[in-house]
Write a protein that holds these residues in place. Structure first.
Motif: not given
Length: 246
Positions: A211-221
C-alpha cells in the motif's frame, strides 16, 4: 462609477466558498499500528512513512490509523507483488479500539476457492476477525453480515491499482482504477448510516501486498443545503448592494 465589494461581505463570501476546497494531506504510515494477533501479519513501513508491505500469508491481519474519521476521502495505490496465491486483500473501517470491535470490511478475492468467487465483498463484522469466513465469503455467518458484492473480476498479479474511498455519515463509495478497471469504476456506492472509524489495510491468506502514497481529505457535506443557501444569500446581498451604490 465602479464600486468595491464591502470588506466584511467579501470575507464572508470567501470563507463559505473555501470550505469546499481543502487540501488533501499525505498519510504517515509510521504512525499506524497492526491489529489482530501479531503472528498473522508482518507490516514493514518505509523510512519515509509513505509505503507499507505486508509479507505474511496467514490469518486476517490489519494495519490501522490511530485517528477516527468521518466525512473523509482516502486515496492511494495498492497491489500484490507476487504470482503466488490468490486470496484476499483490501481495507477496513474500525469503529472501536481493535479488531474485536465492529468494523466494515472491503475485500477483494483473486481466484475461485472454497465457494468464494473472484471479486469484491463489502461486509459488517461484529464477531471479531475470527468471524471472517474464508469460504462462502458471500454468505452471512455468525458475526459476519454481507452488505454487498460485486463479483467476477479478481485482482491481477504485479498490478498497481488506484483506490478511492469516500466515507460520510450517509454514504460509502469505493472506486478502483488500473488494470481491467481502466481509468476507474465504482465498485460500491451504498447509502446508509455510518459512524466515525479508523481507516486501515487488510490481508487474509495473502502475502507481498503493498500500500503506498495514501492521502486523506475532508469532504464538505452541506447541512441540508445550508452551504448552498448561504452562498446564494451572499450573492443576492452583493447584487443588491452593487445596485444601490451605482
Amino acid at each position: 462609477m465602479k464600486t468595491k465589494l464591502p470588506t466584511t461581505l467579501a470575507a464572508v463570501f470567501f470563507t463559505i466558498a473555501a470550505t469546499s476546497s481543502i487540501q488533501a494531506a499525505n498519510i504517515d504510515l509510521s504512525t499506524w499500528t497492526q491489529e489482530g494477533p501479531s503472528g498473522n501479519g508482518d507490516w514493514q513501513v518505509s523510512s519515509d512513512g509513505s509505503t507499507v508491505l505486508q509479507r505474511i500469508n496467514g490469518n486476517p491481519t490489519f494495519f490501522v490509523s490511530p485517528e477516527y474519521f468521518i466525512n473523509n476521502s482516502f486515496k492511494g495505490k495498492f497491489g500484490v507483488e507476487t504470482t503466488s496465491d490468490d486470496d484476499y486483500i483490501g481495507f477496513a473501517l474500525f469503529e472501536g479500539e481493535d479488531a474485536s470491535d465492529p468494523f466494515i470490511l472491503f475485500d477483494w478475492k483473486q481466484g475461485l476457492q472454497s465457494s468464494s468467487q473472484p471479486g469484491f465483498y463489502l461486509s459488517k463484522v461484529t464477531g471479531g476477525a475470527s468471524a471472517i469466513p474464508f469460504g462462502n465469503h458471500h454468505l452471512d455467518a455468525p458475526g459476519y453480515d454481507v452488505l454487498a458484492t460485486n463479483l467476477g473480476t479478481g485482482w491481477a498479479d504485479n498490478t498497481v491499482y488506484d483506490f478511492t474511498l469516500n466515507y460520510t455519515t450517509t454514504n460509502l463509495k469505493i472506486e478502483i482504477a488500473g488494470g481491467a478497471f481502466g481509468t476507474g469504476q465504482t465498485i460500491f456506492d451504498l447509502n446508509g448510516t455510518y459512524n466515525q472509524a479508523r481507516f486501515g489495510f487488510y490481508n487474509y491468506s495473502q502475502s507481498s501486498v503493498r500500500y503506498q502514497g495514501f492521502t486523506e481529505d475532508v469532504i464538505n457535506v452541506p447541512d441540508n443545503g445550508a452551504t448552498g443557501l448561504a452562498l446564494a444569500g451572499a450573492f443576492a446581498l452583493l447584487v443588491g448592494l452593487r445596485r444601490k451604490l451605482r
